[in-house]
Design an enzyme around this catalytic site. Structure first.
Site, PDB file in Angstrom:
ATOM      1  CG  HIS A 179      -2.092   1.454   1.522  1.00 19.80           C
ATOM      2  ND1 HIS A 179      -1.627   2.472   1.902  1.00 19.80           N
ATOM      3  CD2 HIS A 179      -3.501   1.156   0.853  1.00 19.80           C
ATOM      4  CE1 HIS A 179      -2.256   2.823   2.358  1.00 19.80           C
ATOM      5  NE2 HIS A 179      -3.163   2.653   1.486  1.00 19.80           N
TER       6      HIS A 179
ATOM      7  CG  ASP B  31      -0.531   6.290   3.474  1.00 18.81           C
ATOM      8  OD1 ASP B  31      -0.183   7.274   2.393  1.00 18.81           O
ATOM      9  OD2 ASP B  31      -2.104   6.412   2.699  1.00 18.81           O
ATOM     10  CE  LYS B  32       1.673   0.657   7.537  1.00 17.58           C
ATOM     11  NZ  LYS B  32       2.457   1.509   8.144  1.00 17.58           N
TER      12      LYS B  32
ATOM     13  CD  GLU C 156       7.670  12.081   7.601  1.00 21.03           C
ATOM     14  OE1 GLU C 156       6.995  11.699   7.483  1.00 21.03           O
ATOM     15  OE2 GLU C 156       8.223  13.333   9.385  1.00 21.03           O
TER      16      GLU C 156
ATOM     17  CD  GLU D 149      13.675  17.557   9.175  1.00 19.23           C
ATOM     18  OE1 GLU D 149      13.487  17.964   8.180  1.00 19.23           O
ATOM     19  OE2 GLU D 149      13.414  17.254  10.284  1.00 19.23           O
TER      20      GLU D 149
ATOM     21  CE  LYS E  70      -7.456   1.187   2.157  1.00 21.40           C
ATOM     22  NZ  LYS E  70      -7.990   2.410   2.136  1.00 21.40           N
TER      23      LYS E  70
ATOM     24  CG  PHE F 127      -6.520  -3.671  -6.173  1.00 22.96           C
ATOM     25  CD1 PHE F 127      -5.965  -2.480  -6.505  1.00 22.96           C
ATOM     26  CD2 PHE F 127      -7.155  -3.819  -5.075  1.00 22.96           C
ATOM     27  CE1 PHE F 127      -5.418  -1.673  -5.644  1.00 22.96           C
ATOM     28  CE2 PHE F 127      -6.384  -3.283  -4.459  1.00 22.96           C
ATOM     29  CZ  PHE F 127      -5.405  -1.893  -4.846  1.00 22.96           C
TER      30      PHE F 127
ATOM     31  CG  ASP G  22      -4.164   5.895  -3.857  1.00 14.83           C
ATOM     32  OD1 ASP G  22      -5.466   6.770  -3.997  1.00 14.83           O
ATOM     33  OD2 ASP G  22      -5.082   4.737  -4.137  1.00 14.83           O
ATOM     34  CB  ALA G  23       0.192  10.137  -3.827  1.00 14.96           C
TER      35      ALA G  23
ATOM     36  NE  ARG H 261      -1.662   9.625   3.122  1.00 12.57           N
ATOM     37  CZ  ARG H 261      -1.717   9.936   1.255  1.00 12.57           C
ATOM     38  NH1 ARG H 261      -1.774  11.698   1.142  1.00 12.57           N
ATOM     39  NH2 ARG H 261      -1.549   9.562   1.030  1.00 12.57           N
ATOM     40  CE  LYS H 262      -3.872   3.655   4.715  1.00 13.80           C
ATOM     41  NZ  LYS H 262      -4.302   5.442   4.649  1.00 13.80           N
TER      42      LYS H 262
ATOM     43  CE  LYS I 155       7.540  11.770  13.362  1.00 14.63           C
ATOM     44  NZ  LYS I 155       5.940  11.132  14.320  1.00 14.63           N
TER      45      LYS I 155
ATOM     46  CE  LYS J 141      12.843  13.443  15.431  1.00 15.04           C
ATOM     47  NZ  LYS J 141      14.879  13.182  15.359  1.00 15.04           N
TER      48      LYS J 141
ATOM     49  CG  ASP K  66       4.965  11.687  18.229  1.00 13.71           C
ATOM     50  OD1 ASP K  66       4.529  12.922  19.056  1.00 13.71           O
ATOM     51  OD2 ASP K  66       5.401  13.159  17.020  1.00 13.71           O
TER      52      ASP K  66
END
Length: 389
Positions: free
Chosen positions: A23, A25-26, A51, A64, A175, A244, A252-253, A258-259, A279, A283, A285
């Site tokens: 996918h 994003d993944k 990123e 960075e 998915k 599909f 899809d970009a 985003r997941k 990260k 971090k 997060d």
């Protein structure tokens, strides 16, 4: 004291999803974490915020990084794409020919100063402010929501059938989504049955829809979902789009981070909004979300509650959390204040102490970047701590 016996039992539906390794994003999450691992394997103190963006025939790395390591970004990106299965432009991306753009700079000096200037390892400051949640539930052995576990298992099962050559027609994207009926009693939840299953599998052209649906049913659904959760009323949407063929970044970009619900609890509990992949552990997060899960699972495994949500919050440059909160949904004989005391007594939640206790400077992160960061025993934050109380 037992006020919760009078609460009514209720039934409700809950849905969680998972996405395939390919996918868009993944894929970006895995590339970001592959870059992180490459740095940590040479420089465990590397500061990485990487990123990734993906579109047709192109991968962009931006962010960075301050590190002693010299890393071949081209090679890391291409090897990750190859492993995922993007080896031909007809699939939306070809690891051999795609463009890899790199826009990486050094970590901002102000952040570096706030985190580490004049501080011991245990007392380093958080790399940013933020809030993180950890969740655990006694509905499964892993203390994870069953909706999410089953969604991940479906996705992983399809990939396994592609990798071992059983299904050569499967492509990397895809998915799954699982809706279950639950019973809630006194705040604890129990999965009763699968209400609806959705599986969208990325496939080669000229594979008949009926064949895909039949094989998904026999080799995936019936193998993965325990029989007791399926009944004659279960609804199946197997390849509901009916086709599909075009998938991945061509259709899809993709973007790192985003997941975040797939990565965590599938919509259960709560989420502070910060993504994990790309990260390094300075971090919060990432590291404090892992710590919050560690706390939550430790409380449930100790039998102190059946379900719990932990919130932590931090500020840039400060080592201690600003706040620790415990919510037990009425599933404990003890008050939330008592559980909070147990947490404070048993866990050192300074950032440096979390990194040390969970051993987070190792290159372990690419493995986390697909099929969820939680509920998998190979990770330190999934090993419950023996609590003293």
């Amino acid at each position: 004291m037992s006020i919760h016996t009078s609460k009514k039992e209720k039934r409700f539906l809950f849905t969680s999803e998972s996405v395939a390794e390919g996918h868009s994003d993944k894929m970006c999450d895995q590339i970001s974490d592959a870059v992180l691992d490459a740095h940590l394997s040479i420089d465990p103190d590397a500061k990485v915020a990487c990123e990734c963006v993906a579109k047709t025939g192109m991968i962009l790395l931006c962010g960075e990084i301050t590190s002693q390591a010299i890393v071949d970004y081209q090679q890391i990106v291409r090897e990750t794409l190859k492993r995922i299965g993007y080896d031909d432009s007809s699939k939306g991306l070809d690891y051999k020919t795609c463009t890899v753009l790199v826009a990486l700079e050094q970590q901002c000096k102000e952040i570096k100063h706030a985190v580490s200037h004049g501080k011991s390892d245990d007392d380093i400051g958080a790399g940013d402010q933020g809030l993180m949640f950890g969740y655990a539930t006694d509905e499964t052995e892993e203390c994870m929501p069953l909706t999410l576990l089953l969604a991940h298992k479906l996705t992983a099962s399809i990939k396994a059938l592609e990798r071992n050559g059983t299904w050569p027609w499967v492509r990397p994207d895809g998915k799954t989504q699982v809706t279950m009926e639950y019973r809630e009693s006194n705040g604890a939840v129990e999965p009763i049955r699968v209400h609806t299953l959705v599986i969208s599998v990325h496939h080669a052209p000229d594979v008949p829809l009926q064949q895909i649906q039949k094989e998904l049913m026999e080799k995936v659904v019936k193998e993965v979902i325990p029989e007791k959760y399926l009944d004659e009323d279960t609804i199946y949407h197997l390849l509901p789009s009916e086709k599909f063929v075009e998938g991945g970044p061509k259709s899809d970009a993709g973007l790192t981070g985003r997941k975040i619900i797939v990565d965590t609890y599938g919509g259960w509990g709560a989420h502070g909004g910060g993504a994990f992949s790309g990260k390094d552990p300075s971090k919060v997060d990432r590291s404090a979300a892992y710590a919050a899960r560690w706390i939550a699972k430790s409380l449930v495994k100790a039998g102190l509650c059946k379900r719990v949500l932990i919130q932590l919050s931090y500020a840039i440059g400060l080592s201690h959390p600003l706040a620790i909160s415990v919510f037990h949904y009425g599933t404990s004989d003890r008050s939330e204040e008592e559980l909070l005391e147990i947490v404070q007594k048993n866990f050192d939640l300074r950032l440096g102490a979390i990194i040390r206790e969970l051993d987070l400077k190792r290159p372990i992160y690419q493995k986390t970047a697909c099929y969820g960061h939680f509920g998998r025993e190979e990770f330190t934050w999934e090993i419950p701590k023996k609590l003293v109380y």
